[in-house]
Design a protein around this motif. Structure first.
Motif, PDB file in Angstrom:
ATOM      1  N   ILE A  90       0.849  -1.191   0.000  1.00  0.00           N
ATOM      2  CA  ILE A  90       0.000   0.000   0.000  1.00  0.00           C
ATOM      3  C   ILE A  90       0.893   1.253   0.000  1.00  0.00           C
ATOM      4  CG2 ILE A  90      -1.934   1.168   1.130  1.00  0.00           C
ATOM      5  CD1 ILE A  90      -2.370  -1.427   2.751  1.00  0.00           C
ATOM      6  N   PHE A  91       1.853   1.262   0.873  1.00  0.00           N
ATOM      7  CA  PHE A  91       2.809   2.383   0.925  1.00  0.00           C
ATOM      8  C   PHE A  91       4.213   1.817   0.995  1.00  0.00           C
ATOM      9  CE2 PHE A  91      -0.968   4.415   2.806  1.00  0.00           C
ATOM     10  CZ  PHE A  91      -1.077   5.486   1.926  1.00  0.00           C
ATOM     11  N   HIS A  92       5.079   2.536   0.353  1.00  0.00           N
ATOM     12  CA  HIS A  92       6.450   2.067   0.341  1.00  0.00           C
ATOM     13  C   HIS A  92       7.390   3.235   0.561  1.00  0.00           C
ATOM     14  CE1 HIS A  92       9.858  -0.436  -0.931  1.00  0.00           C
ATOM     15  NE2 HIS A  92      10.321   0.667  -1.512  1.00  0.00           N
ATOM     16  N   ALA A  93       8.377   3.004   1.400  1.00  0.00           N
ATOM     17  CA  ALA A  93       9.481   3.947   1.569  1.00  0.00           C
ATOM     18  C   ALA A  93      10.708   3.084   1.809  1.00  0.00           C
ATOM     19  CB  ALA A  93       9.220   4.867   2.757  1.00  0.00           C
ATOM     20  N   PRO A  94      11.896   3.622   1.692  1.00  0.00           N
ATOM     21  CA  PRO A  94      13.078   2.773   1.906  1.00  0.00           C
ATOM     22  C   PRO A  94      13.091   2.197   3.317  1.00  0.00           C
ATOM     23  CG  PRO A  94      13.692   4.855   0.887  1.00  0.00           C
ATOM     24  CD  PRO A  94      12.259   4.989   1.258  1.00  0.00           C
ATOM     25  N   ASN A  95      12.465   2.885   4.240  1.00  0.00           N
ATOM     26  CA  ASN A  95      12.548   2.453   5.633  1.00  0.00           C
ATOM     27  C   ASN A  95      11.268   1.823   6.164  1.00  0.00           C
ATOM     28  OD1 ASN A  95      11.582   5.056   5.165  1.00  0.00           O
ATOM     29  ND2 ASN A  95      11.771   5.609   7.322  1.00  0.00           N
ATOM     30  N   PHE A  96      10.234   1.791   5.377  1.00  0.00           N
ATOM     31  CA  PHE A  96       9.052   1.042   5.801  1.00  0.00           C
ATOM     32  C   PHE A  96       8.223   0.589   4.601  1.00  0.00           C
ATOM     33  CE2 PHE A  96       7.528   5.471   5.987  1.00  0.00           C
ATOM     34  CZ  PHE A  96       6.355   5.388   5.245  1.00  0.00           C
TER      35      PHE A  96
ATOM     36  N   ALA B 109      10.598   9.316  -1.302  1.00  0.00           N
ATOM     37  CA  ALA B 109      11.943   8.824  -1.660  1.00  0.00           C
ATOM     38  C   ALA B 109      11.874   7.733  -2.709  1.00  0.00           C
ATOM     39  CB  ALA B 109      12.641   8.316  -0.405  1.00  0.00           C
ATOM     40  N   THR B 110      10.730   7.073  -2.827  1.00  0.00           N
ATOM     41  CA  THR B 110      10.668   5.948  -3.781  1.00  0.00           C
ATOM     42  C   THR B 110       9.454   5.974  -4.700  1.00  0.00           C
ATOM     43  OG1 THR B 110       9.603   4.659  -2.053  1.00  0.00           O
ATOM     44  CG2 THR B 110      11.963   4.290  -2.367  1.00  0.00           C
ATOM     45  N   ASP B 111       8.597   6.979  -4.608  1.00  0.00           N
ATOM     46  CA  ASP B 111       7.348   6.877  -5.389  1.00  0.00           C
ATOM     47  C   ASP B 111       7.374   7.632  -6.720  1.00  0.00           C
ATOM     48  OD1 ASP B 111       7.080   9.498  -4.667  1.00  0.00           O
ATOM     49  OD2 ASP B 111       5.035   9.313  -3.894  1.00  0.00           O
ATOM     50  N   SER B 112       8.544   8.131  -7.113  1.00  0.00           N
ATOM     51  CA  SER B 112       8.597   8.887  -8.379  1.00  0.00           C
ATOM     52  C   SER B 112       8.208   8.025  -9.577  1.00  0.00           C
ATOM     53  CB  SER B 112      10.003   9.454  -8.594  1.00  0.00           C
ATOM     54  OG  SER B 112      10.312  10.292  -7.517  1.00  0.00           O
ATOM     55  N   HIS B 113       8.555   6.743  -9.481  1.00  0.00           N
ATOM     56  CA  HIS B 113       8.227   5.856 -10.587  1.00  0.00           C
ATOM     57  C   HIS B 113       6.708   5.772 -10.781  1.00  0.00           C
ATOM     58  CE1 HIS B 113       8.472   2.272 -13.166  1.00  0.00           C
ATOM     59  NE2 HIS B 113       9.637   2.799 -13.491  1.00  0.00           N
TER      60      HIS B 113
ATOM     61  N   ASN C 101       4.511   6.506 -14.051  1.00  0.00           N
ATOM     62  CA  ASN C 101       3.513   5.537 -14.543  1.00  0.00           C
ATOM     63  C   ASN C 101       2.173   6.200 -14.763  1.00  0.00           C
ATOM     64  OD1 ASN C 101       5.265   3.444 -14.599  1.00  0.00           O
ATOM     65  ND2 ASN C 101       4.626   2.568 -12.633  1.00  0.00           N
ATOM     66  N   ASN C 102       1.807   7.074 -13.830  1.00  0.00           N
ATOM     67  CA  ASN C 102       0.537   7.796 -13.967  1.00  0.00           C
ATOM     68  C   ASN C 102       0.535   8.663 -15.206  1.00  0.00           C
ATOM     69  OD1 ASN C 102      -0.948   6.885 -11.877  1.00  0.00           O
ATOM     70  ND2 ASN C 102      -0.270   8.435 -10.423  1.00  0.00           N
ATOM     71  N   ILE C 103       1.671   9.340 -15.430  1.00  0.00           N
ATOM     72  CA  ILE C 103       1.766  10.216 -16.608  1.00  0.00           C
ATOM     73  C   ILE C 103       1.653   9.376 -17.880  1.00  0.00           C
ATOM     74  CG2 ILE C 103       3.313  11.774 -17.896  1.00  0.00           C
ATOM     75  CD1 ILE C 103       4.467  12.571 -15.089  1.00  0.00           C
ATOM     76  N   ALA C 104       2.287   8.210 -17.841  1.00  0.00           N
ATOM     77  CA  ALA C 104       2.257   7.339 -19.026  1.00  0.00           C
ATOM     78  C   ALA C 104       0.938   6.603 -19.170  1.00  0.00           C
ATOM     79  CB  ALA C 104       3.399   6.344 -18.934  1.00  0.00           C
ATOM     80  N   GLY C 105       0.113   6.719 -18.150  1.00  0.00           N
ATOM     81  CA  GLY C 105      -1.199   6.067 -18.207  1.00  0.00           C
ATOM     82  C   GLY C 105      -1.132   4.589 -17.903  1.00  0.00           C
ATOM     83  N   ASP C 106      -0.065   4.095 -17.318  1.00  0.00           N
ATOM     84  CA  ASP C 106       0.033   2.666 -16.964  1.00  0.00           C
ATOM     85  C   ASP C 106      -0.637   2.398 -15.629  1.00  0.00           C
ATOM     86  OD1 ASP C 106       1.335   2.053 -19.220  1.00  0.00           O
ATOM     87  OD2 ASP C 106       3.336   1.989 -18.351  1.00  0.00           O
TER      88      ASP C 106
END
Lengths: 367, 521
Positions: free
Chosen positions: A55-61, A354-358, A362-367
């Motif tokens: 659901i949520f991701h960060a490098p530390n959790f 820290a990790t959600d830029s991808h 993806n949203n911009i690309a419509g994936d």
């Protein structure tokens, strides 16, 4: 490329490869093909599978939603549980990393939040889900595994634990449980849960088995073991509608207490699967009993959607799967709680970014 | 649990315009079927199924492959496991009524999501009570299942507000009219004029209205009248130019000529035209055309001996002077007057109807002026192939006639139409809007269905498929006097009246026995 592929696949089939000292593998041999004959075993079969999504991701959790499900069939008719065990358990797991300055190690700690308190009894203990990042099983080579992989361990343990309860509450002599995947264990403390499940199965005289959709086993010529056995069956002119191939290897490792076979469960299928039976049970079974167990699986592997693969596992996969659409609901729920504490929300966002830029790309690309 | 209350489906989505219900395997939901959702707090929602479709959790390509394998004899050891779970039927249903403590209301809320659905029972519709002047139409129908619940509309409201029966051939129009007339014979305060072009309502040779226990309320006119009934003879002198003008399209020269003859000869004007009596300023050619028209339409001519003749024996220059008056008096006495017009051509039939209806209408206008209208029976006029007099083209060409006048204004004078048609689309919207009860039978013509739906008293916009699928004898009653568009099954007339006769005989013999007992005591 085609030439390269032709060369690569044109190699000798070779023999099963298991690079363990405690393992003896057997050469490919036509005699190891056994016909699975249609039988009419009346045994109850339970199928267990689990799913998890982050659901949520960060490098530390990492916060994940986990689901474990089981269903039972007899004569291909669904059976409802006779006890009050739920067919599905759900829980949120949160893995966070802590740095121990003294030991100079990163530790992963997992907290579990069942969606219903009643599910607690089927879930692993939080203390069993704390690992050092240097734990071999959670390392990829010399690198620490991503925290997301660590988070899936909770689901894996829950599958073992839930399987035990299914056996104890629902299964009787000569019944059978089929787990999705191998019976091999990979993580610290996992044996505690697998052993309990195995013991319960042996006590109730319930066959404990596992069926893997995918296999990464090889032959000593570098070919896939599944592909090689399928090719070998053709070479040997095996014309049985259904068959299984064993023995492949003997291994006495405490991390893998199962006998591996390769089986074809439907004549219309062009797929064969890795199938495992708990070794201690296998050793007590004669050929008839082994083939009878396989015949039970074959009888459940007639569905048009995926011939040769047990319908019970198709069903379990569907019900245990955590779908992307569901994640939005969980995200909203959790964010709404966090947002009650604005300071926490602020900090939370710092780490998540820290990790959600991808995801944004993806949203911009419509994936 | 009683079978009737078993769950047969569950709400799985949709919205206020259509609620999606997954069918429980084997429940066999039907188009037009009525379903019930028992919501919390004594609230019940009644739904009607508008459409049914297959759904599956299995991809379509898989179904097609499986079918191919089956058809080609391959994959005999393959099947769809748990087909009842993975392949199913979804109904699109519309909420038609919301019952709060048993009181019907228009639905404005959605039922609880995932709520279970059951079949309707008679108990759910207990608010459908028998009115004071019950005009029986049939029994409530859910899909093709018939409930033991008769549907009546109040004749005193429905008839003056007009009734339309649209249907294509063979869907049971005549049967419905017979059932309605049979029911009306039980009521004493309704005068119904029936122009019967097929001579099918009296029952000359078969069981029909003449066999009603209360047949004293039935008056029958026919050119070939059985004993005890009335011979249909209409005096040609009772026909006025206006009567003909409404029915027949005349050129302006012919129109002028007609009025000239009427002004010159008074009520003998038709006789003089048919006789060929020339008058000044009317060309011989016009006279000959009129003569031919009257012969073609009314069947009247002068023979070689100079005698007035009627080919159908209906029009006479001497007899039938009181026929129109007698018919109207019977209607005013609350009787059903059936006129056998089977020997008349269409225009002549309409003419007979026009003469009676117009005279009646004038008389009722007078009663209203005098303030005695409410003491008079309400009148209904049954017209078959209604577009002949209510069609757009007819009204455009000849102006409004007595039927279109009744459609627009009859309600004020307690006169209504019971119009039967195959082609609703030919009737102007303004007239359709005035017809407040529509008993819709099956219709396979899409354009006609669209017109029916567009002019119904309830929103039937989702009922297109349902109307198309109405079987013989199945109907939907859409009326401002019903709480919702009620699906009904019209009984087969012969069975319905036989049962009624038996019941009546049984009641008679019981009352006789009771009389005897009283005598004994």
């Amino acid at each position: 490329m085609v030439q390269k592929l032709e060369f690569s696949l044109g190699k000798q089939l070779g023999n099963p490869l298991f690079n363990f000292d405690d393992c003896k593998s057997y050469h490919l041999n036509k005699k190891n093909f056994h016909e699975i004959k249609p039988a009419s075993p009346k045994r109850k079969i339970a199928f267990v599978d689990g799913g998890n999504q982050e659901i949520f991701h960060a490098p530390n959790f990492s916060i994940q939603v986990n689901r474990v499900y089981f269903s039972m069939f007899r004569n291909n008719e669904r059976i409802l549980p006779k006890s009050d065990i739920p067919t599905k358990i759900e829980f949120i797991s949160m893995v966070s990393s802590e740095y121990d300055k003294d030991k100079k190690e990163v530790f992963y700690e997992t907290s579990i939040f069942p969606s219903l308190n009643d599910y607690q009894e089927y879930l692993p203990l939080e203390k069993d889900l704390s690992f050092s990042s240097k734990e071999r099983a959670v390392m990829l080579g010399m690198q620490r595994y991503d925290i997301e992989r660590v988070s899936s361990i909770a689901r894996r343990f829950a599958e073992w634990s839930f399987s035990r309860h299914v056996i104890q509450n629902e299964m009787e002599d000569d019944d059978m449980i089929v787990r999705d995947g191998s019976l091999q264990i990979s993580f610290a403390n996992e044996d505690k849960y697998s052993e309990e499940a195995f013991k319960a199965a042996q006590k109730e005289n319930v066959y404990f088995t596992g069926l893997s959709k995918t296999s990464h086993l090889y032959t000593d010529t570098g070919l896939s073991l599944i592909g090689s056995i399928q090719e070998f069956a053709e070479e040997c002119g095996i014309d049985h509608d259904l068959w299984c191939y064993y023995p492949i290897a003997d291994r006495w490792a405490p991390t893998h207490k199962a006998v591996i076979m390769i089986a074809k469960f439907n004549s219309c299928s062009d797929r064969i699967f890795r199938f495992e039976i708990l070794r201690e049970q296998f050793q007590k079974m004669d050929e008839y009993a082994i083939l009878n167990v396989l015949s039970s699986i074959a009888d459940n592997s007639k569905d048009f959607c995926f011939p040769g693969y047990p319908y019970g596992l198709i069903d379990a996969d569907l019900r245990a799967r955590v779908r992307s659409e569901e994640l939005d609901i969980y995200r909203t729920l959790i964010l709404s709680e966090i947002s009650k504490k604005p300071e926490l929300l602020n900090k939370f966002n710092f780490h998540v970014r820290a990790t959600d830029s991808h995801d944004i790309l993806n949203n911009i690309a419509g994936d | 649990m009683d079978d009737k209350f078993q769950t047969i489906g569950q709400i799985i989505g949709g919205g206020s315009s259509r609620i999606l219900i997954r069918e429980k395997d084997g429940s066999k939901l039907e188009l037009g079927g009525l379903l019930v959702i028992d919501d919390a707090d004594d609230q019940t929602l009644i739904l009607q199924i508008n459409d049914l479709e297959y759904r599956s959790l299995i991809p379509q390509s898989m179904h097609e492959l499986a079918s191919g394998m089956n058809l080609e004899g391959l994959g005999t050891n393959l099947e769809f496991m748990e087909p009842q779970l993975r392949n199913y039927i979804v109904s699109r249903s519309k909420a038609i009524l919301h019952l709060v403590d048993g009181i019907p209301r228009i639905p404005k809320t959605l039922p609880t999501y995932f709520n279970s659905v059951r079949h309707i029972t008679e108990k759910d519709l207990k608010f459908l009570t028998k009115p004071k002047n019950p005009l029986y139409l049939g029994d409530v129908r859910s899909g093709s299942k018939i409930l033991n619940l008769p549907i009546y509309i109040d004749a005193s409201e429905a008839i003056p507000h007009h009734i339309l029966i649209p249907a294509t051939t063979g869907r049971g129009k005549s049967n419905l009219v017979k059932v309605m007339l049979w029911s009306l014979l039980d009521l004493d305060n309704f005068g119904i004029l029936v122009l019967d072009p097929h001579d099918e309502y009296y029952g000359r040779n078969e069981l029909c209205l003449k066999d009603h226990p209360n047949n004293k309320n039935l008056v029958y006119y026919s050119p070939d009248a059985p004993a005890g009934t009335n011979t249909l003879v209409i005096n040609i002198k009772s026909i006025l130019p206006d009567h003909l003008k409404e029915i027949i399209n005349f050129s302006s020269a012919q129109n002028d000529a007609i009025y000239r003859y009427y002004n010159t000869f008074g009520n003998e004007w038709i006789i003089k035209i048919v006789e060929g009596v020339e008058i000044q300023d009317i060309s011989f050619k016009t006279l000959q055309v009129l003569k031919r028209k009257f012969d073609n339409i009314l069947g009247v001519y002068f023979d070689e001996l100079g005698q007035f003749q009627s080919r159908n024996n209906i029009f006479s220059d001497t007899a039938g002077k009181t026929t129109i008056k007698d018919v109207i008096n019977s209607l005013e006495d609350g009787k059903i007057v059936v006129i056998d017009t089977s020997r008349l051509l269409g225009d002549a039939e309409m003419l007979v109807g026009s003469i009676i209806t117009e005279t009646l209408f004038n008389r009722y206008q007078r009663y209203k002026l005098e303030g005695s209208l409410n003491e008079k029976p309400k009148i209904g006029v049954v017209i078959e192939e209604a577009p002949r007099v209510l069609g757009k083209e007819v009204i455009e060409a000849q102006g409004h006639n007595i039927y279109s006048t009744i459609a627009r204004e009859g309600r004020k004078f307690n006169i209504g139409l019971i119009a039967i048609t195959q082609l609703v689309s030919l009737i102007p919207r303004t007239i359709l809007a005035n017809i407040n009860t529509k008993i819709i039978l099956g219709n396979e013509m899409a354009q006609e269905r669209a017109e029916i739906i567009g002019s119904a008293s309830q929103d039937l916009s989702d009922d297109n498929r349902t109307i198309a699928s109405l079987d013989k004898g199945e109907a939907i009653v859409s009326s401002i006097f019903t709480k919702f568009a009620v699906p009904i099954q019209i009984p087969l007339f012969e069975e319905y009246c036989s049962e009624h006769i038996k019941e009546s005989e049984h009641q008679n013999s019981r009352s006789k026995r009771e009389d005897k007992n009283i005598a004994f005591i």
